[in-house]
Design a protein around this motif. Structure first.
Motif, PDB file in Angstrom:
ATOM      1  N   ASN A 224       0.673  -1.165  -0.067  1.00 15.59           N
ATOM      2  CA  ASN A 224       0.160   0.120  -0.122  1.00 15.59           C
ATOM      3  C   ASN A 224       0.892   1.376   0.064  1.00 15.59           C
ATOM      4  OD1 ASN A 224      -2.594  -1.416   0.127  1.00 15.59           O
ATOM      5  ND2 ASN A 224      -2.624  -1.482   2.352  1.00 15.59           N
ATOM      6  N   ASP A 225       1.834   1.208   0.623  1.00 17.28           N
ATOM      7  CA  ASP A 225       2.733   2.610   0.541  1.00 17.28           C
ATOM      8  C   ASP A 225       4.027   2.315  -0.543  1.00 17.28           C
ATOM      9  OD1 ASP A 225       1.789   3.560   3.040  1.00 17.28           O
ATOM     10  OD2 ASP A 225       3.027   2.070   4.314  1.00 17.28           O
ATOM     11  N   GLY A 226       4.054   1.567  -1.368  1.00 11.90           N
ATOM     12  CA  GLY A 226       5.045   1.365  -2.327  1.00 11.90           C
ATOM     13  C   GLY A 226       4.604   2.189  -3.462  1.00 11.90           C
ATOM     14  N   PRO A 227       5.685   2.434  -4.394  1.00 14.79           N
ATOM     15  CA  PRO A 227       5.381   3.263  -5.659  1.00 14.79           C
ATOM     16  C   PRO A 227       4.579   2.489  -6.617  1.00 14.79           C
ATOM     17  CG  PRO A 227       7.686   2.409  -5.471  1.00 14.79           C
ATOM     18  CD  PRO A 227       6.804   2.215  -4.034  1.00 14.79           C
ATOM     19  N   LYS A 228       4.426   1.228  -6.728  1.00 14.77           N
ATOM     20  CA  LYS A 228       3.606   0.660  -7.432  1.00 14.77           C
ATOM     21  C   LYS A 228       4.344   0.297  -8.903  1.00 14.77           C
ATOM     22  CE  LYS A 228      -0.191  -0.304  -4.806  1.00 14.77           C
ATOM     23  NZ  LYS A 228       0.224   0.294  -3.501  1.00 14.77           N
ATOM     24  N   LEU A 229       5.576   0.157  -8.791  1.00 21.13           N
ATOM     25  CA  LEU A 229       6.558   0.379 -10.252  1.00 21.13           C
ATOM     26  C   LEU A 229       6.046  -0.905 -11.068  1.00 21.13           C
ATOM     27  CD1 LEU A 229       9.773   1.611  -8.595  1.00 21.13           C
ATOM     28  CD2 LEU A 229       8.044   2.899 -10.152  1.00 21.13           C
ATOM     29  N   ILE A 230       5.415  -1.945 -10.705  1.00 25.11           N
ATOM     30  CA  ILE A 230       5.408  -3.051 -11.399  1.00 25.11           C
ATOM     31  C   ILE A 230       3.774  -3.119 -11.915  1.00 25.11           C
ATOM     32  CG2 ILE A 230       5.132  -5.684 -11.871  1.00 25.11           C
ATOM     33  CD1 ILE A 230       7.535  -5.690  -9.788  1.00 25.11           C
ATOM     34  N   SER A 231       2.924  -3.140 -10.965  1.00 20.54           N
ATOM     35  CA  SER A 231       1.454  -3.066 -11.222  1.00 20.54           C
ATOM     36  C   SER A 231       1.101  -1.991 -12.205  1.00 20.54           C
ATOM     37  CB  SER A 231       0.699  -3.192  -9.829  1.00 20.54           C
ATOM     38  OG  SER A 231       0.882  -2.206  -9.060  1.00 20.54           O
ATOM     39  N   LYS A 232       1.352  -0.704 -11.795  1.00 19.62           N
ATOM     40  CA  LYS A 232       0.853   0.456 -12.538  1.00 19.62           C
ATOM     41  C   LYS A 232       1.445   0.424 -13.756  1.00 19.62           C
ATOM     42  CE  LYS A 232      -0.343   3.341  -8.431  1.00 19.62           C
ATOM     43  NZ  LYS A 232      -1.555   3.615  -8.813  1.00 19.62           N
ATOM     44  N   ALA A 233       2.579  -0.141 -14.002  1.00 21.24           N
ATOM     45  CA  ALA A 233       3.282  -0.245 -15.583  1.00 21.24           C
ATOM     46  C   ALA A 233       2.499  -1.241 -16.264  1.00 21.24           C
ATOM     47  CB  ALA A 233       4.654  -0.650 -15.231  1.00 21.24           C
ATOM     48  N   LEU A 234       2.283  -2.292 -15.610  1.00 25.34           N
ATOM     49  CA  LEU A 234       1.500  -3.366 -16.244  1.00 25.34           C
ATOM     50  C   LEU A 234       0.070  -3.064 -16.679  1.00 25.34           C
ATOM     51  CD1 LEU A 234       2.536  -6.733 -14.519  1.00 25.34           C
ATOM     52  CD2 LEU A 234       3.577  -5.671 -16.460  1.00 25.34           C
ATOM     53  N   GLU A 235      -0.534  -2.049 -15.933  1.00 24.91           N
ATOM     54  CA  GLU A 235      -1.846  -1.395 -16.018  1.00 24.91           C
ATOM     55  C   GLU A 235      -1.644  -0.587 -17.112  1.00 24.91           C
ATOM     56  OE1 GLU A 235      -3.257  -0.226 -12.373  1.00 24.91           O
ATOM     57  OE2 GLU A 235      -2.993  -2.198 -11.423  1.00 24.91           O
ATOM     58  N   GLY A 236      -0.611  -0.026 -17.713  1.00 19.55           N
ATOM     59  CA  GLY A 236      -0.732   0.921 -18.623  1.00 19.55           C
ATOM     60  C   GLY A 236      -0.940   2.312 -18.025  1.00 19.55           C
ATOM     61  N   ILE A 237      -0.822   2.599 -16.896  1.00 17.98           N
ATOM     62  CA  ILE A 237      -1.075   4.050 -16.387  1.00 17.98           C
ATOM     63  C   ILE A 237       0.324   4.876 -16.617  1.00 17.98           C
ATOM     64  CG2 ILE A 237      -1.322   5.241 -14.212  1.00 17.98           C
ATOM     65  CD1 ILE A 237      -2.558   2.839 -12.962  1.00 17.98           C
ATOM     66  N   ASP A 238      -0.081   6.019 -17.555  1.00 19.83           N
ATOM     67  CA  ASP A 238       0.993   7.216 -17.446  1.00 19.83           C
ATOM     68  C   ASP A 238       1.823   7.372 -16.291  1.00 19.83           C
ATOM     69  OD1 ASP A 238      -0.305   7.131 -20.027  1.00 19.83           O
ATOM     70  OD2 ASP A 238      -0.933   9.356 -19.984  1.00 19.83           O
ATOM     71  N   VAL A 239       3.173   7.587 -16.556  1.00 20.87           N
ATOM     72  CA  VAL A 239       4.098   7.645 -15.559  1.00 20.87           C
ATOM     73  C   VAL A 239       3.497   9.326 -14.580  1.00 20.87           C
ATOM     74  CG1 VAL A 239       5.929   6.341 -16.424  1.00 20.87           C
ATOM     75  CG2 VAL A 239       5.370   8.827 -16.994  1.00 20.87           C
ATOM     76  N   LYS A 240       3.161   9.843 -15.402  1.00 21.63           N
ATOM     77  CA  LYS A 240       2.670  11.248 -14.618  1.00 21.63           C
ATOM     78  C   LYS A 240       1.344  11.080 -13.875  1.00 21.63           C
ATOM     79  CE  LYS A 240      -0.244  13.196 -18.461  1.00 21.63           C
ATOM     80  NZ  LYS A 240      -1.448  13.245 -17.944  1.00 21.63           N
ATOM     81  N   ASP A 241       0.640   9.829 -14.234  1.00 20.36           N
ATOM     82  CA  ASP A 241      -0.713   9.939 -13.293  1.00 20.36           C
ATOM     83  C   ASP A 241      -0.740   8.842 -12.617  1.00 20.36           C
ATOM     84  OD1 ASP A 241      -1.905  12.049 -14.962  1.00 20.36           O
ATOM     85  OD2 ASP A 241      -2.240  10.605 -16.727  1.00 20.36           O
ATOM     86  N   ARG A 242       0.378   8.300 -11.876  1.00 19.60           N
ATOM     87  CA  ARG A 242       0.393   7.086 -11.180  1.00 19.60           C
ATOM     88  C   ARG A 242      -0.049   7.376  -9.644  1.00 19.60           C
ATOM     89  NH1 ARG A 242       5.615   3.359 -13.048  1.00 19.60           N
ATOM     90  NH2 ARG A 242       4.851   2.898 -15.333  1.00 19.60           N
ATOM     91  N   PHE A 243       0.203   8.573  -9.359  1.00 16.75           N
ATOM     92  CA  PHE A 243      -0.370   8.943  -8.020  1.00 16.75           C
ATOM     93  C   PHE A 243      -0.895  10.495  -8.075  1.00 16.75           C
ATOM     94  CE2 PHE A 243       2.716   5.813  -7.217  1.00 16.75           C
ATOM     95  CZ  PHE A 243       1.972   5.018  -6.195  1.00 16.75           C
ATOM     96  N   PRO A 244      -1.973  10.857  -7.250  1.00 12.65           N
ATOM     97  CA  PRO A 244      -2.545  12.383  -7.178  1.00 12.65           C
ATOM     98  C   PRO A 244      -1.193  13.261  -7.044  1.00 12.65           C
ATOM     99  CG  PRO A 244      -3.642  10.629  -5.713  1.00 12.65           C
ATOM    100  CD  PRO A 244      -2.325  10.008  -6.143  1.00 12.65           C
ATOM    101  N   GLN A 245      -1.446  14.439  -7.495  1.00 13.38           N
ATOM    102  CA  GLN A 245      -0.333  15.624  -7.110  1.00 13.38           C
ATOM    103  C   GLN A 245      -0.459  15.627  -5.808  1.00 13.38           C
ATOM    104  OE1 GLN A 245      -0.304  18.791 -10.107  1.00 13.38           O
ATOM    105  NE2 GLN A 245       0.436  20.092  -8.428  1.00 13.38           N
ATOM    106  N   PRO A 246       0.728  15.745  -5.219  1.00 10.48           N
ATOM    107  CA  PRO A 246       0.710  15.920  -3.572  1.00 10.48           C
ATOM    108  C   PRO A 246       0.760  17.178  -3.345  1.00 10.48           C
ATOM    109  CG  PRO A 246       2.972  15.960  -4.693  1.00 10.48           C
ATOM    110  CD  PRO A 246       2.367  15.647  -5.878  1.00 10.48           C
ATOM    111  N   GLU A 247       0.135  17.502  -2.030  1.00 12.41           N
ATOM    112  CA  GLU A 247      -0.038  18.728  -1.510  1.00 12.41           C
ATOM    113  C   GLU A 247       1.561  19.501  -1.376  1.00 12.41           C
ATOM    114  OE1 GLU A 247      -2.111  18.986   2.008  1.00 12.41           O
ATOM    115  OE2 GLU A 247      -3.804  17.986   1.375  1.00 12.41           O
TER     116      GLU A 247
END
Length: 466
Positions: A224-247
């Motif tokens: 849950n705390d990780g950067p999801k570098l594998i799962s989000k890549a395999l899902e095809g999520i753009d690198v800019k959209d993998r997490f919400p813009q931080p405060e």
């Protein structure tokens, strides 16, 4: 025996007939290209030589070692500079075999090893601040520098020292200890990019504890705390959209930091070579394809405020702090690693684009400075002095991009030779560990698309030129 080829740029493409596929399970050694050294001439060669002479040879290494003696840091990244300089120096030495440079590297290693603590630690953070900020990131560069120095010097003290640095880290991080993705910034990506030297240590020592630690790091990415570098890549999520813009931009919550993300993928490729886990390779390939499609601009770089932001779509808009040089050279490194692994020439195309444009534009004409940012309009920005030192991350890192070109330029695999660089050059290589072959290029490329390649094997033989 002498062959001469006159080729048109657009009709001569490098290729490989047995490209690796993510689902293949073949021994890694079958697939790997081996870098040779190409002597680069003309303007690019002059630029590379200037960078080596002015940025690498002129570096004050005492200044780089000093923070390791003090060990009083709580937030900054002084400890990355020694390792970055050593990596560029090793690559430069492999190119020019300058004995003075070797002596300088030896001095730098001896000075660093004198700061190693009895528990193996080499770092600039005080005991109470360890595992915070950029501490593990700096240890990564220390290990990388020592390992690469060991490869050219065979000085076992360097390898032993790197192993002790890793052992200290393993004693602090892991199951029941600190969670690596909760250390430092950017969802743990700077810290967990230590994956790369950890895998190197496993390869060189055979100690399973390093492989176990490497697997632990990758497992934490998908928590849950990780950067999801594998799962989000395999899902095809753009690198800019993998997490919400931080405060807060410079924080743990920011998951779009470009340089550190790519550094993690470099480590994942090294682990793939050991485990042959197909998801690892597929995740890197999909991420790189996404970066090419959405982030690499017309000059071969990307990022704003050092993070992915949809560079391709936004490159004609005024943007602050674009095209960080650290992003440029890390992008080139990641593409080179994929080129060696897959043989796909699209990665060579990316390196060429970055080298001729973003990277060359970053260096001052006399090589005294490498810009931190090189936007498509306006002024190049000379980086500020960082961490109370007379250096910054891009002046330390930029030379690695220039020094990698001679080894990128030509590679071999079995009876195949891959020319990845068009330009005035000369290369002596060995094909299939047997026959010496000289390959010389005469061309004004990229001013002209005409490339004359002379191939001179020491005796008649059959091999494929790609």
């Amino acid at each position: 025996m002498k062959y001469s080829l006159l080729i048109a740029l657009l009709t001569f493409g490098s290729f490989i007939t047995n490209k690796i596929k993510p689902e293949q399970e073949l021994p890694f050694s079958i697939q790997t290209q081996q870098s040779q050294i190409m002597e680069i001439k003309g303007f690019p060669g002059e630029t590379i030589n200037k960078c080596i002479d002015k940025r690498i040879m002129n570096q004050d290494v005492d200044q780089l070692i000093e923070p390791f003696k003090l060990k009083n840091e709580t937030s900054c990244w002084q400890s990355e500079f020694w390792g970055k300089w050593m990596l560029s120096a090793v690559a430069a030495y492999q190119y020019n075999h300058n004995s003075a440079l070797m002596e300088k590297m030896k001095f730098a290693v001896e000075g660093l090893l004198a700061t190693q603590m009895p528990d193996g630690h080499i770092g600039n953070y005080g005991p109470d601040a360890q595992l915070t900020g950029w501490d593990i990131w700096g240890r990564k560069y220390t290990m990388l520098g020592l390992i690469k120095y060991y490869e050219i010097s065979m000085d076992k003290k360097a390898l032993v020292a790197a192993s002790k640095v890793a052992d200290k880290l393993i004693n602090q991080v892991g199951p029941g200890k600190a969670n690596i993705v909760k250390t430092g910034f950017y969802r743990g990506m700077p810290s967990s990019s230590v994956l790369e030297p950890i895998v190197y240590l496993y390869n060189k020592t055979g100690k399973v504890k390093y492989l176990d630690f490497a697997k632990y790091i990758v497992q934490q990415w998908e928590t849950n705390d990780g950067p999801k570098l594998i799962s989000k890549a395999l899902e095809g999520i753009d690198v800019k959209d993998r997490f919400p813009q931080p405060e807060k931009w410079w924080s743990w919550e920011n998951g779009q930091k470009a340089y550190e993300m790519m550094s993690c993928y470099d480590g994942l490729l090294e682990l793939y070579k050991v485990t042959n886990e197909s998801d690892y390779l597929e995740a890197v390939i999909k991420t790189v394809d996404n970066i090419i499609e959405t982030e690499i601009n017309i000059a071969g770089s990307g990022s704003a405020f050092e993070c992915w932001y949809g560079t391709v779509e936004n490159q004609t808009r005024p943007t602050y702090h674009t095209m960080e040089t650290c992003v440029t050279i890390t992008w080139m490194k990641l593409c080179n690693n994929l080129l060696e692994l897959t043989g796909d020439s699209k990665y060579a195309d990316q390196i060429e684009l970055s080298f001729y444009n973003a990277l060359m534009a970053s260096m001052k004409f006399d090589a005294s400075e490498i810009a931190k940012y090189s936007p498509l309009e306006g002024l190049r920005h000379a980086g500020e002095e960082q961490c109370n030192m007379h250096i910054n991350c891009c002046n330390a890192n930029g030379p690695r991009g220039f020094a990698m070109i001679p080894a990128f330029g030509i590679k071999t695999m079995g009876k195949e030779v891959f020319i990845n660089y068009y330009g005035e050059s000369n290369a002596d290589l060995v094909v299939e560990d047997k026959i010496k072959v000289n390959i010389r290029q005469s061309t004004t490329y990229p001013e002209s698309g005409n490339i004359n390649i002379q191939i001179n094997p020491e005796k008649p033989m059959d091999f494929t030129l790609n």
